[in-house]
Design a protein around this motif. Structure first.
Motif, PDB file in Angstrom:
ATOM      1  N   LYS A  54       0.833  -1.202   0.000  1.00  0.00           N
ATOM      2  CA  LYS A  54       0.000   0.000   0.000  1.00  0.00           C
ATOM      3  C   LYS A  54       0.875   1.262   0.000  1.00  0.00           C
ATOM      4  CE  LYS A  54      -3.746  -0.086   2.774  1.00  0.00           C
ATOM      5  NZ  LYS A  54      -4.551  -0.430   3.961  1.00  0.00           N
ATOM      6  N   GLN A  55       1.951   1.215   0.781  1.00  0.00           N
ATOM      7  CA  GLN A  55       2.852   2.372   0.835  1.00  0.00           C
ATOM      8  C   GLN A  55       3.524   2.590  -0.530  1.00  0.00           C
ATOM      9  OE1 GLN A  55       3.210   4.621   3.176  1.00  0.00           O
ATOM     10  NE2 GLN A  55       1.666   3.570   4.403  1.00  0.00           N
ATOM     11  N   ASP A  56       3.938   1.466  -1.155  1.00  0.00           N
ATOM     12  CA  ASP A  56       4.544   1.570  -2.482  1.00  0.00           C
ATOM     13  C   ASP A  56       3.538   2.115  -3.496  1.00  0.00           C
ATOM     14  OD1 ASP A  56       6.880   0.579  -1.448  1.00  0.00           O
ATOM     15  OD2 ASP A  56       6.580  -1.470  -2.213  1.00  0.00           O
ATOM     16  N   ALA A  57       2.320   1.631  -3.417  1.00  0.00           N
ATOM     17  CA  ALA A  57       1.279   2.102  -4.325  1.00  0.00           C
ATOM     18  C   ALA A  57       1.008   3.584  -4.107  1.00  0.00           C
ATOM     19  CB  ALA A  57       0.002   1.299  -4.132  1.00  0.00           C
ATOM     20  N   LYS A  58       1.039   4.000  -2.850  1.00  0.00           N
ATOM     21  CA  LYS A  58       0.832   5.409  -2.528  1.00  0.00           C
ATOM     22  C   LYS A  58       1.959   6.252  -3.126  1.00  0.00           C
ATOM     23  CE  LYS A  58       0.138   8.452   1.432  1.00  0.00           C
ATOM     24  NZ  LYS A  58       0.087   8.527   2.899  1.00  0.00           N
ATOM     25  N   ALA A  59       3.185   5.762  -3.010  1.00  0.00           N
ATOM     26  CA  ALA A  59       4.330   6.485  -3.570  1.00  0.00           C
ATOM     27  C   ALA A  59       4.212   6.585  -5.089  1.00  0.00           C
ATOM     28  CB  ALA A  59       5.632   5.796  -3.182  1.00  0.00           C
ATOM     29  N   VAL A  60       3.794   5.485  -5.714  1.00  0.00           N
ATOM     30  CA  VAL A  60       3.603   5.508  -7.171  1.00  0.00           C
ATOM     31  C   VAL A  60       2.506   6.499  -7.536  1.00  0.00           C
ATOM     32  CG1 VAL A  60       2.816   4.144  -9.139  1.00  0.00           C
ATOM     33  CG2 VAL A  60       4.479   3.181  -7.553  1.00  0.00           C
ATOM     34  N   GLY A  61       1.431   6.508  -6.770  1.00  0.00           N
ATOM     35  CA  GLY A  61       0.334   7.452  -7.020  1.00  0.00           C
ATOM     36  C   GLY A  61       0.797   8.890  -6.932  1.00  0.00           C
ATOM     37  N   HIS A  62       1.631   9.168  -5.938  1.00  0.00           N
ATOM     38  CA  HIS A  62       2.167  10.531  -5.814  1.00  0.00           C
ATOM     39  C   HIS A  62       3.050  10.865  -7.020  1.00  0.00           C
ATOM     40  CE1 HIS A  62       0.615  11.711  -1.937  1.00  0.00           C
ATOM     41  NE2 HIS A  62       0.996  10.548  -1.418  1.00  0.00           N
ATOM     42  N   GLY A  63       3.830   9.891  -7.473  1.00  0.00           N
ATOM     43  CA  GLY A  63       4.668  10.114  -8.651  1.00  0.00           C
ATOM     44  C   GLY A  63       3.835  10.415  -9.889  1.00  0.00           C
ATOM     45  N   VAL A  64       2.759   9.660 -10.069  1.00  0.00           N
ATOM     46  CA  VAL A  64       1.867   9.891 -11.215  1.00  0.00           C
ATOM     47  C   VAL A  64       1.237  11.277 -11.112  1.00  0.00           C
ATOM     48  CG1 VAL A  64      -0.299   9.168 -12.298  1.00  0.00           C
ATOM     49  CG2 VAL A  64       1.406   7.461 -11.646  1.00  0.00           C
ATOM     50  N   ALA A  65       0.797  11.641  -9.918  1.00  0.00           N
ATOM     51  CA  ALA A  65       0.184  12.959  -9.731  1.00  0.00           C
ATOM     52  C   ALA A  65       1.184  14.078 -10.003  1.00  0.00           C
ATOM     53  CB  ALA A  65      -0.365  13.083  -8.316  1.00  0.00           C
ATOM     54  N   ASP A  66       2.416  13.905  -9.532  1.00  0.00           N
ATOM     55  CA  ASP A  66       3.441  14.923  -9.784  1.00  0.00           C
ATOM     56  C   ASP A  66       3.722  15.052 -11.276  1.00  0.00           C
ATOM     57  OD1 ASP A  66       3.627  15.412  -7.081  1.00  0.00           O
ATOM     58  OD2 ASP A  66       5.424  14.173  -6.795  1.00  0.00           O
ATOM     59  N   GLY A  67       3.788  13.907 -11.973  1.00  0.00           N
ATOM     60  CA  GLY A  67       4.014  13.942 -13.416  1.00  0.00           C
ATOM     61  C   GLY A  67       2.873  14.631 -14.145  1.00  0.00           C
ATOM     62  N   ALA A  68       1.657  14.331 -13.749  1.00  0.00           N
ATOM     63  CA  ALA A  68       0.494  14.961 -14.378  1.00  0.00           C
ATOM     64  C   ALA A  68       0.490  16.469 -14.130  1.00  0.00           C
ATOM     65  CB  ALA A  68      -0.793  14.342 -13.853  1.00  0.00           C
ATOM     66  N   ARG A  69       0.875  16.856 -12.916  1.00  0.00           N
ATOM     67  CA  ARG A  69       0.939  18.285 -12.589  1.00  0.00           C
ATOM     68  C   ARG A  69       1.994  18.981 -13.452  1.00  0.00           C
ATOM     69  NH1 ARG A  69       2.640  17.932  -7.847  1.00  0.00           N
ATOM     70  NH2 ARG A  69       0.690  17.362  -6.881  1.00  0.00           N
ATOM     71  N   ASP A  70       3.152  18.336 -13.615  1.00  0.00           N
ATOM     72  CA  ASP A  70       4.201  18.911 -14.454  1.00  0.00           C
ATOM     73  C   ASP A  70       3.729  19.067 -15.899  1.00  0.00           C
ATOM     74  OD1 ASP A  70       5.865  19.029 -12.268  1.00  0.00           O
ATOM     75  OD2 ASP A  70       6.985  17.211 -12.781  1.00  0.00           O
ATOM     76  N   ILE A  71       3.009  18.083 -16.405  1.00  0.00           N
ATOM     77  CA  ILE A  71       2.475  18.161 -17.766  1.00  0.00           C
ATOM     78  C   ILE A  71       1.492  19.323 -17.869  1.00  0.00           C
ATOM     79  CG2 ILE A  71       0.979  16.987 -19.441  1.00  0.00           C
ATOM     80  CD1 ILE A  71       2.301  14.357 -18.486  1.00  0.00           C
ATOM     81  N   GLY A  72       0.650  19.478 -16.860  1.00  0.00           N
ATOM     82  CA  GLY A  72      -0.314  20.583 -16.861  1.00  0.00           C
ATOM     83  C   GLY A  72       0.369  21.938 -16.858  1.00  0.00           C
ATOM     84  N   HIS A  73       1.417  22.067 -16.046  1.00  0.00           N
ATOM     85  CA  HIS A  73       2.146  23.338 -15.987  1.00  0.00           C
ATOM     86  C   HIS A  73       2.833  23.631 -17.323  1.00  0.00           C
ATOM     87  CE1 HIS A  73       1.656  24.418 -11.739  1.00  0.00           C
ATOM     88  NE2 HIS A  73       1.704  23.127 -11.494  1.00  0.00           N
ATOM     89  N   ALA A  74       3.429  22.611 -17.915  1.00  0.00           N
ATOM     90  CA  ALA A  74       4.094  22.808 -19.208  1.00  0.00           C
ATOM     91  C   ALA A  74       3.080  23.204 -20.277  1.00  0.00           C
ATOM     92  CB  ALA A  74       4.828  21.534 -19.618  1.00  0.00           C
ATOM     93  N   THR A  75       1.925  22.572 -20.262  1.00  0.00           N
ATOM     94  CA  THR A  75       0.880  22.896 -21.230  1.00  0.00           C
ATOM     95  C   THR A  75       0.434  24.346 -21.055  1.00  0.00           C
ATOM     96  OG1 THR A  75       0.133  20.606 -21.196  1.00  0.00           O
ATOM     97  CG2 THR A  75      -1.411  22.222 -22.060  1.00  0.00           C
ATOM     98  N   ARG A  76       0.284  24.762 -19.809  1.00  0.00           N
ATOM     99  CA  ARG A  76      -0.127  26.145 -19.541  1.00  0.00           C
ATOM    100  C   ARG A  76       0.923  27.132 -20.061  1.00  0.00           C
ATOM    101  NH1 ARG A  76       0.000  28.146 -13.610  1.00  0.00           N
ATOM    102  NH2 ARG A  76       2.102  28.534 -14.253  1.00  0.00           N
ATOM    103  N   ARG A  77       2.208  26.835 -19.826  1.00  0.00           N
ATOM    104  CA  ARG A  77       3.264  27.737 -20.284  1.00  0.00           C
ATOM    105  C   ARG A  77       3.271  27.851 -21.805  1.00  0.00           C
ATOM    106  NH1 ARG A  77       6.114  25.363 -15.909  1.00  0.00           N
ATOM    107  NH2 ARG A  77       7.000  23.791 -17.293  1.00  0.00           N
ATOM    108  N   VAL A  78       3.123  26.726 -22.484  1.00  0.00           N
ATOM    109  CA  VAL A  78       3.118  26.743 -23.949  1.00  0.00           C
ATOM    110  C   VAL A  78       1.912  27.529 -24.459  1.00  0.00           C
ATOM    111  CG1 VAL A  78       2.824  25.295 -25.994  1.00  0.00           C
ATOM    112  CG2 VAL A  78       4.465  24.632 -24.234  1.00  0.00           C
ATOM    113  N   ALA A  79       0.743  27.285 -23.881  1.00  0.00           N
ATOM    114  CA  ALA A  79      -0.463  27.991 -24.313  1.00  0.00           C
ATOM    115  C   ALA A  79      -0.320  29.491 -24.099  1.00  0.00           C
ATOM    116  CB  ALA A  79      -1.681  27.455 -23.569  1.00  0.00           C
ATOM    117  N   LYS A  80       0.309  29.868 -22.996  1.00  0.00           N
ATOM    118  CA  LYS A  80       0.496  31.283 -22.694  1.00  0.00           C
ATOM    119  C   LYS A  80       1.418  31.928 -23.728  1.00  0.00           C
ATOM    120  CE  LYS A  80       1.589  34.215 -18.724  1.00  0.00           C
ATOM    121  NZ  LYS A  80       2.034  34.216 -17.328  1.00  0.00           N
TER     122      LYS A  80
END
Length: 104
Positions: free
Chosen positions: A34-60
């Motif tokens: 469960k702890q490993d899965a939680k860590a993976v989930g946080h990694g996925v969320a961080d990656g998705a957030r980075d993609i969102g920020h990059a998309t926002r910068r490009v759109a701007k």
């Protein structure tokens, strides 16, 4: 986000669900899973957030470029209109002067 990124995120989420189900069935060993899965989930969320920020910068940047191009075109059209107007006025003044010279 493109289809490949979305597919990767969905695959990772499906994996997390499977790991979570296995973790509940395992007991104390499941806790570390469960702890490993939680860590993976946080990694996925961080990656998705980075993609969102990059998309926002490009759109701007694209939006600002379009704005600057539009302003440049508008200013060029304004200058051209003023020049045409001044040329027409000068032509009219020359015509008036020529007519006055002929008939005076």
């Amino acid at each position: 986000m493109n289809g490949k990124t979305i597919g990767t995120l969905l695959f990772a989420c499906a994996g997390l669900v499977a790991v979570g189900a296995a973790a509940q069935a395992q007991g104390s060993v499941g806790q570390s899973i469960k702890q490993d899965a939680k860590a993976v989930g946080h990694g996925v969320a961080d990656g998705a957030r980075d993609i969102g920020h990059a998309t926002r910068r490009v759109a701007k940047k694209v939006g600002h470029g379009a704005k600057e191009a539009g302003v440049g075109i508008g200013h060029g059209a304004k200058k051209a209109g003023i020049a045409v107007g001044h040329g027409a006025r000068e032509g009219w003044d020359a015509t008036k002067h020529g007519v006055k010279q002929v008939f005076d």
